[in-house]
Write a protein that holds these residues in place. Structure first.
Motif, mmCIF file in Angstrom:
data_model
loop_
_atom_site.group_PDB
_atom_site.id
_atom_site.type_symbol
_atom_site.label_atom_id
_atom_site.label_comp_id
_atom_site.label_asym_id
_atom_site.label_seq_id
_atom_site.Cartn_x
_atom_site.Cartn_y
_atom_site.Cartn_z
ATOM 1 N N MET A 1 -13.418 -34.762 -0.519
ATOM 2 C CA MET A 1 -12.951 -36.091 -0.923
ATOM 3 C C MET A 1 -13.980 -37.151 -0.630
ATOM 4 S SD MET A 1 -8.941 -36.636 -0.260
ATOM 5 C CE MET A 1 -8.547 -35.613 1.113
ATOM 6 N N ARG B 1 -26.121 -33.007 2.303
ATOM 7 C CA ARG B 1 -24.990 -33.137 1.400
ATOM 8 C C ARG B 1 -24.436 -34.554 1.420
ATOM 9 N NH1 ARG B 1 -19.667 -29.536 2.314
ATOM 10 N NH2 ARG B 1 -19.371 -31.024 4.009
ATOM 11 N N ALA B 2 -24.387 -35.140 2.639
ATOM 12 C CA ALA B 2 -23.853 -36.501 2.739
ATOM 13 C C ALA B 2 -24.834 -37.508 2.160
ATOM 14 C CB ALA B 2 -23.539 -36.826 4.193
ATOM 15 N N HIS C 1 -12.015 -40.715 -2.261
ATOM 16 C CA HIS C 1 -13.057 -40.311 -3.192
ATOM 17 C C HIS C 1 -13.595 -41.484 -3.997
ATOM 18 C CE1 HIS C 1 -9.394 -40.062 -5.686
ATOM 19 N NE2 HIS C 1 -10.185 -40.288 -6.701
ATOM 20 N N ARG D 1 -20.199 -21.783 -1.652
ATOM 21 C CA ARG D 1 -21.371 -22.282 -2.360
ATOM 22 C C ARG D 1 -22.593 -22.109 -1.478
ATOM 23 N NH1 ARG D 1 -19.955 -24.680 -6.750
ATOM 24 N NH2 ARG D 1 -17.878 -25.558 -6.974
ATOM 25 N N PHE E 1 -23.083 -31.204 -4.446
ATOM 26 C CA PHE E 1 -21.661 -31.424 -4.713
ATOM 27 C C PHE E 1 -21.330 -32.876 -5.034
ATOM 28 C CE2 PHE E 1 -17.435 -29.740 -4.560
ATOM 29 C CZ PHE E 1 -16.635 -30.826 -4.244
ATOM 30 N N GLY E 2 -21.772 -33.775 -4.151
ATOM 31 C CA GLY E 2 -21.422 -35.184 -4.342
ATOM 32 C C GLY E 2 -21.992 -35.736 -5.642
ATOM 33 N N PHE F 1 -22.704 -23.287 -8.877
ATOM 34 C CA PHE F 1 -23.338 -24.323 -8.092
ATOM 35 C C PHE F 1 -22.287 -25.311 -7.615
ATOM 36 C CE2 PHE F 1 -27.406 -23.350 -7.574
ATOM 37 C CZ PHE F 1 -28.215 -23.261 -8.676
ATOM 38 N N ARG G 1 -26.973 -32.721 -14.807
ATOM 39 C CA ARG G 1 -27.355 -31.541 -14.037
ATOM 40 C C ARG G 1 -28.805 -31.570 -13.598
ATOM 41 N NH1 ARG G 1 -25.377 -26.564 -13.464
ATOM 42 N NH2 ARG G 1 -24.016 -27.138 -11.800
ATOM 43 N N PRO H 1 -25.733 -38.127 -2.509
ATOM 44 C CA PRO H 1 -25.177 -39.077 -3.472
ATOM 45 C C PRO H 1 -25.523 -40.533 -3.181
ATOM 46 C CG PRO H 1 -23.412 -38.007 -2.212
ATOM 47 C CD PRO H 1 -24.682 -37.528 -1.647
ATOM 48 N N GLU I 1 -29.946 -31.840 -9.693
ATOM 49 C CA GLU I 1 -30.672 -30.776 -9.015
ATOM 50 C C GLU I 1 -31.959 -31.284 -8.401
ATOM 51 O OE1 GLU I 1 -31.881 -26.599 -10.437
ATOM 52 O OE2 GLU I 1 -29.948 -27.029 -11.383
ATOM 53 N N LEU J 1 -27.845 -25.207 -1.961
ATOM 54 C CA LEU J 1 -28.015 -26.173 -3.047
ATOM 55 C C LEU J 1 -26.661 -26.595 -3.593
ATOM 56 C CD1 LEU J 1 -30.031 -27.731 -4.740
ATOM 57 C CD2 LEU J 1 -30.054 -25.835 -6.364
ATOM 58 N N GLY J 2 -25.759 -25.620 -3.735
ATOM 59 C CA GLY J 2 -24.421 -25.929 -4.233
ATOM 60 C C GLY J 2 -23.711 -26.948 -3.369
ATOM 61 N N ARG K 1 -22.474 -34.015 -8.362
ATOM 62 C CA ARG K 1 -21.644 -33.503 -9.453
ATOM 63 C C ARG K 1 -20.387 -34.332 -9.592
ATOM 64 N NH1 ARG K 1 -19.852 -28.438 -7.874
ATOM 65 N NH2 ARG K 1 -18.508 -28.553 -9.687
ATOM 66 N N MET K 2 -19.824 -34.712 -8.461
ATOM 67 C CA MET K 2 -18.587 -35.497 -8.522
ATOM 68 C C MET K 2 -18.836 -36.848 -9.179
ATOM 69 S SD MET K 2 -16.299 -33.528 -7.380
ATOM 70 C CE MET K 2 -17.207 -32.030 -7.729
ATOM 71 N N ARG K 3 -20.074 -37.325 -9.054
ATOM 72 C CA ARG K 3 -20.384 -38.616 -9.657
ATOM 73 C C ARG K 3 -20.926 -38.470 -11.068
ATOM 74 N NH1 ARG K 3 -19.036 -40.196 -5.415
ATOM 75 N NH2 ARG K 3 -19.857 -40.957 -3.481
ATOM 76 N N LEU L 1 -16.966 -36.840 -0.587
ATOM 77 C CA LEU L 1 -18.099 -36.694 -1.491
ATOM 78 C C LEU L 1 -17.749 -37.111 -2.905
ATOM 79 C CD1 LEU L 1 -19.435 -33.356 -0.089
ATOM 80 C CD2 LEU L 1 -20.700 -35.486 -0.175
ATOM 81 N N GLY L 2 -16.540 -37.629 -3.074
ATOM 82 C CA GLY L 2 -16.197 -38.179 -4.379
ATOM 83 C C GLY L 2 -15.266 -37.324 -5.208
ATOM 84 N N ARG M 1 -9.685 -32.626 -8.411
ATOM 85 C CA ARG M 1 -11.003 -32.009 -8.323
ATOM 86 C C ARG M 1 -11.141 -31.188 -7.048
ATOM 87 N NH1 ARG M 1 -15.982 -33.397 -11.109
ATOM 88 N NH2 ARG M 1 -16.664 -31.272 -11.483
#
Lengths: 348, 532, 324
Positions: free
Chosen positions: B435, C144-145, C71, C88, C96-97, B532, C105, C148, C109, C91-92, C99-101, B437-438, B443
């Motif tokens: 969450m 990861r944090a 979110h 994941r 992540f963040g 991914f 691709r 984004p 990456e 890289l996955g 992708r959510m935004r 992370l958006g 989702r």
């Protein structure tokens, strides 16, 4: 003006469509025949019926005879079919008591002996009969050099100790038929003593015909170890037909003195909307064509006089003209008590 | 607005499975029970009282309970090591073994019963129990094994390093973690053995009857709806009681576990002891599960004059001109289609229910409710359909749609019990991380719960498919306009004399076995793609 | 850019966050320091939207975040136990963040790879997260944090599970990273060394309340309350007068004629100094005394005398009773 014309034409067309068309030929009807899982008839025979009458028959099979009947009784106010086939004389009084059939005296009944017409009101129509008898494995008896038993009394003799398998009358139709054979033979006062003797003589009891025949019977599919089984008079020819290669002699014999007559009936359900069509089906089931088809399909005997039997039946099927029997009303009245008493005598 | 949407979603999660359950189970069963216990319109519980005071019926009820308890205990004890072997060790043929284990589950009891008798078993309590272990081995292996394969092996490694013996580590670390899955599997095995029918009939012999066989007799043979309803009430009450107890025991234990991908937790047997352990269990599986199957297989080829394909040939021709004959290919197709439909229903309804169950306290009620169909006699349900679903648009009594519905209903509890333990072990913080992370709530489901549960979902789907392929009890009561499945074909063949009929039944059983094995193998092989 | 005003969070009857006011400026690194149970994690969660406040306001660049779901807040949060997605790879997780935004691709990456390189994990892209060591997992969580590009990065015990050497190294790297990226950072920790080393401003939290906020040096040398003093390592004693005073450990010295008499009850060796624990005869208070490395340490049980530098002694306001 144009609008009006279009409207007029549309209305006329609608009116024409709404008028019931006068049928030049009978519109196609489909009727449902509710029955049990042992029902069988040749496709060509049923197709012939459809060709003759324009009526299609949909067969709904579920469960054994008792279960199927009970389903029909349960749903009698909103039935799932138009006719029911598979009722036998042991269930007759129950079905008649539940009032699920409407009477119909088929024109074909003239060719059916009176002994089969158990209901004077013709609420049900006899279609076939099959005798429940004790079958024996010929090979076993000859190789063990034991004489084949010929009477019910014989079965209590030490020579046949542990050599008989019967089905539980509570769960099996042939099982019940055999018990009734003994009741018919020894009467109310004697049949329990007979069974006590059978029990002492090591009779094996199983729950269903399949288990008895395929599981325990030496000449069945499963290589059992018991040479005497309660089965049908039609089992000997069946054993020949359903073998590859077909033997010259049937490996199975029938003990005629043990045979109990089972008659199977069809009836038109009271609440059907296709009465005429259902009646035509009943007539057809009594016709020569259907009756001659039955033996190799269902391994039963036709009730219609003069129906030609297949060769394998005439050669291998042993029938008696004097089978044991009990009046249907008496069966209906005492059936549950007989089963309970049998259970107490044999199983407890 | 989102709060309303969330609320609607939450309600739907519970409402859809409940609605399905209500319509296709509670309503039919209620109808038939009402027929028996409230014939005049007002409820008369007299028959229930009479059942409870009748000594022989009480004896039957007692026998039902303890043969089920004994069978469950033995099944769990024997199958648990098997679950371990299959889920944590890598060995050649592992995939095949996992799929093959499910085959016994699928076979009609009539067929298996005769195989057992051929192996020398005589009708006895022992035969009943062994047969129950045979049939239900897969339940424990799939449900517990499915969950076990996700547990982090480091946890019991840690215990061992701290000085615990293998057994102790198992008892103190692994067993508590496995508890929810174990209880779920045990509950299902108990329900199955409690309502066991064919096994009791064939391998119990006529002197032994259970509530289920009595209900069958009273309903189908005697149409004595009052006694049948009374017995059904006793049966349902006992089942509900068990479900409540198990539900309480399960619910108390909510542990967020570190879940690993199933692929990573399996390893080859290293020490001699391990190899012996794996080997022994494989032998047990081969003997217990394989022997009866081999008997069937052998019989299907045992034509007079030497082994051959004669019976398979007969299967295609024997009654070819008969109206109710269904060519084997059609029977296979029918079986597969129904199984597919039932699986979709089971996974759909069961999936929703699993989410609802894993979430909240009220979920436990849903869980128990959905498991009830396993504990109610198929005959009661079948007859219930007949009197309940008789008005359009619900007049499905002769519709073949009822078959996948009935089968799906039976499979739903499996789906729930396979998915719920995995769902419950997902650390809620993992969802929170997504969450932040958006990821929107929907989702989060797709990205976090989904992939983690997907593996369990596939295990469940495979199971549901197998259940449906072999389902016989409910479908035998549904009038079938010529949409016969393989088990029905087998049943009909066994009802006729002659070695060709019998042989063809064996051939059809072998085909059924092969079909199940192949289907389950395929479903197992579907990999949850590493995205991914 | 982040303004927390009068924020209160309750769990039933317990007040976990009690009218906290804290601001984080653009590019500022603020650390909330407190013992476990002080409510600092709850504070972070409430800012992230994972807990519902009972009162107060959280706003980012003036926008009230109240109606926004987690979110939607565009705040990065690095969890104490990492919470990497097990299904994941590295890289996955990192991507992540992005992708959510809905970042395309290819760009996502590229950015993810860049961030991984930034945290020193170049080449780790396709490793399974289960195979990583604690430090590596930490960095993936950080990457990861960061990926984004959140407006504010929040960290819960950023160096918690690491060994000392790794912690030191990561401390330097983090500091460097924060500066380079001009990140606004809010982190919480129970370790005062970590807080002081990383933060430009420190807020000390106790039982839901902020007791002192200020530059690390200021908080260290001028603790405002007894709790803060004790938490940052000062001694609290009444032996130097009638009132409770705070005495810095390095303001106490072994002196043969010192006014404080006591018995040594413990010794410990740190990297660059030694410590004595001395139980005062006067009232039994146990004081920590810093002793230089080259000095000889008296044995446990020995009687010693101490003297205190006046510069290292502070009077304090009376201690507030613990809330709750």
């Amino acid at each position: 003006m144009k609008r009006l014309a279009v409207l007029a034409v549309t209305l006329t067309m609608l009116a024409a469509a709404a008028t019931p068309a006068r049928a030049a030929s009978a519109p196609p009807v489909t009727i449902r025949l509710v029955t049990h899982d042992s029902f069988a008839v040749s496709k060509s025979v049923l197709a012939a019926f459809t060709r003759q009458t324009g009526i299609k028959v949909e067969v709904l099979a579920s469960g054994d005879a008792g279960a199927a009947l009970n389903q029909v009784i349960l749903t009698k106010n909103s039935p799932i079919g138009d006719a029911f086939y598979g009722l036998d004389n042991t269930f007759l009084s129950r079905a008649l008591g539940a009032g699920i059939f409407q009477p119909y005296q088929s024109t074909q009944l003239a060719s059916v002996p009176a002994t089969y017409q158990l209901d004077a009101q013709h609420r049900v129509t006899p279609i076939d009969h099959g005798d429940v008898c004790i079958n024996y494995d010929k090979t076993w008896f000859s190789s063990h050099q034991v004489p084949v038993p010929t009477s019910l009394d014989d079965l209590t003799k030490p020579a046949y100790k542990g050599h008989l398998v019967v089905e539980n009358p509570a769960t099996s139709s042939p099982g019940l038929a055999f018990v009734m054979a003994t009741i018919a033979r020894y009467g109310e006062r004697g049949w329990r003593a007979y069974w006590a003797k059978l029990r002492a003589n090591g009779v094996q009891v199983v729950d269903g015909w399949d288990q008895a025949y395929n599981g325990s019977f030496t000449a069945g599919g499963g290589n059992g170890d018991i040479p005497l089984v309660v089965s049908y008079a039609s089992s000997p020819p069946a054993a020949v037909v359903n073998a590859n290669p077909q033997p010259a002699q049937s490996p199975i014999g029938t003990m005629l003195s043990s045979c109990f007559r089972q008659i199977e009936f069809v009836g038109v359900l009271k609440t059907t909307t296709h009465v005429a069509a259902a009646r035509k089906l009943v007539d057809f089931m009594l016709s020569q064509r259907f009756q001659a088809d039955m033996p190799l399909q269902m391994y039963v005997f036709p009730v219609r006089d003069g129906t030609p039997l297949p060769a394998v039946f005439t050669k291998f099927a042993q029938t008696t003209s004097n089978p044991l029997s009990i009046p249907a009303a008496q069966i209906g009245h005492n059936r549950d008590r007989w089963i309970n008493e049998w259970t107490a005598t044999v199983l407890r | 607005m989102t709060r309303l949407a969330a609320r609607v979603r939450r309600v739907a999660l519970v409402a859809v499975p409940l609605g399905f359950f209500g319509l296709f189970f509670a309503y039919p069963v209620g109808s038939i029970l009402a027929r028996g216990l409230a014939p005049g319109g007002h409820v008369d519980l007299g028959p229930v009282g009479r059942v409870l005071t009748d000594a022989s019926l009480r004896g039957i009820a007692w026998f039902t309970v303890w043969q089920a308890a004994l069978s469950t205990l033995l099944t769990v004890l024997i199958a648990l090591p098997g679950a371990y072997v299959v889920s944590r060790f890598r060995f050649p043929g592992r995939g095949l073994v996992r799929a093959a284990i499910v085959i016994p589950f699928v076979l009609p009891t009539v067929v298996v019963g005769s195989a057992f008798l051929a192996l020398g078993f005589r009708p006895s309590l022992g035969a009943i129990v062994v047969a129950h272990v045979f049939f239900n081995y897969a339940v424990v292996v799939r449900i517990v094994g499915g969950f076990w394969s996700h547990l982090d092996p480091q946890q019991d490694d840690a215990a061992r390093v701290l000085g615990a013996s293998r057994l102790r580590a198992f008892r103190t670390v692994v067993l508590p973690a496995l508890r929810p899955a174990l209880l779920g599997a045990a509950a299902i095995v108990f329900l199955f053995t409690f309502t066991s029918f064919g096994v009791i009939l064939i391998l119990g012999g006529p002197t032994r009857s259970t509530l289920e066989t009595e209900i069958y007799r009273q309903t189908a043979e005697l149409l004595n709806l009052r006694t049948a309803a009374a017995l059904s009430v006793v049966q349902v009450t006992a089942v509900a009681a068990v479900l409540v107890v198990v539900g309480r025991a399960e619910g108390r234990h909510r542990v967020a576990l570190r879940l690993r991908s199933a692929r990573d937790t399996a390893r080859r047997a290293r020490t001699g002891l391990e190899r012996l352990f794996v080997g022994t269990n494989l032998v047990v599986m081969a003997a217990l599960l394989g022997a009866p199957l081999v008997v069937l297989l052998a019989r299907s080829f045992a034509t007079t004059g030497g082994p051959g394909f004669g019976f398979y040939d007969a299967l295609g021709h024997l009654h070819a001109n008969s109206v109710l004959f269904v060519p084997p290919v059609d029977a296979i197709r029918n079986s597969l289609v129904f199984a597919g439909e039932a699986t979709v229903i089971a996974v759909g309804i069961g999936g929703l229910a699993a989410v609802a169950v894993a979430r909240g306290r009220r979920g436990r009620f849903l869980d128990g409710a959905l498991a009830l169909p396993l504990g109610v006699s198929a005959v009661t349900v079948g007859f219930g359909f007949l009197i309940a679903l008789d008005k359009a648009p619900l007049d499905l009594r002769t519709s073949s749609l009822l078959i996948p519905i009935a089968q799906g209903t039976v499979a739903v509890p499996f789906v729930v019990r396979t998915i719920v333990p995995v769902l419950r072990s997902i650390d809620p913080r993992l969802r929170e991380a997504a969450m932040t992370l958006g990821a929107s709530p929907a989702r989060v489901w797709r990205e976090v719960d989904g992939p983690i549960v997907a593996r369990a979902g596939l295990v469940a789907a495979g199971f549901a498919f197998a259940i449906s392929l072999g389902e016989f009890g409910a479908t035998v009561f549904l009038a079938r306009p010529n949409t016969q499945t393989l088990p029905v074909v087998i049943f009909r063949l066994l009802g006729q004399p002659g070695e060709l009929n019998f042989g063809a039944a064996m051939a059809a059983s072998t085909i059924l076995m092969a079909l199940t094995g192949a289907a389950v193998l395929l479903i197992d092989r579907v990999r949850v793609a590493r995205v991914f | 850019m982040l303004a927390v005003d009068d924020l209160t969070v309750r769990f039933g009857d317990t007040v976990a966050v009690d009218r906290v006011t804290l601001h984080v400026g653009d590019g500022e690194v603020v650390g909330v320091l407190g013992p476990s149970g002080s409510g600092k994690s709850t504070l972070l969660r409430a800012i992230a939207g994972l807990e519902t406040p009972a009162g107060g306001r959280v706003s980012r660049d003036g926008t009230d975040l109240q109606g926004l779901a987690p979110h939607q807040r565009e705040l990065g949060l690095m969890f104490q136990d990492h919470q990497l997605f097990p299904h994941r790879d590295v890289l996955g997780n990192t991507i992540f963040g992005l992708r959510m935004r809905q970042v395309p691709r290819r760009d996502a990456e590229a950015r993810a790879r860049a961030v991984l390189e930034l945290v020193g994990l170049a080449g780790f892209e396709h490793r399974s997260v289960d195979e990583l060591s604690g430090g590596e997992q930490q960095r993936v969580a950080l990457a990861r944090a960061l990926a984004p590009e959140p407006r504010l990065l929040m960290l819960d015990e950023p160096l918690g599970s690491l060994d000392r050497r790794l912690r030191e190294r990561l401390l330097d790297e983090l500091r460097d990273l924060f500066t380079r990226l001009h990140l606004s950072v809010l982190f919480v920790t129970h370790d005062h060394d970590e807080a002081f080393a990383l933060a430009e401003r420190v807020a000390v939290m106790h039982a839901g309340r902020l007791e002192q906020t200020g530059a690390p040096r200021e908080v260290w040398s001028h603790p405002a309350t007894a709790f803060v003093a004790r938490f940052v390592g000062w001694n609290l004693t009444t032996a130097l007068g009638d009132e409770m005073v705070a005495v810095r450990p390095d303001a106490l010295h072994l002196a043969p004629e010192g006014p404080l008499v006591g018995r040594v009850v413990g010794q410990s060796f740190r990297r660059d100094h030694q410590r004595l624990r001395v139980a005062l005869d006067h009232n039994g208070d146990v004081l920590d005394v810093t002793v230089p490395h080259d000095a000889l340490l008296p044995d446990v049980g020995e009687v010693v005398r101490l003297t205190a530098d006046p510069g290292g002694v502070r009077t304090l306001p009376p201690e507030r009773p613990d809330a709750g």
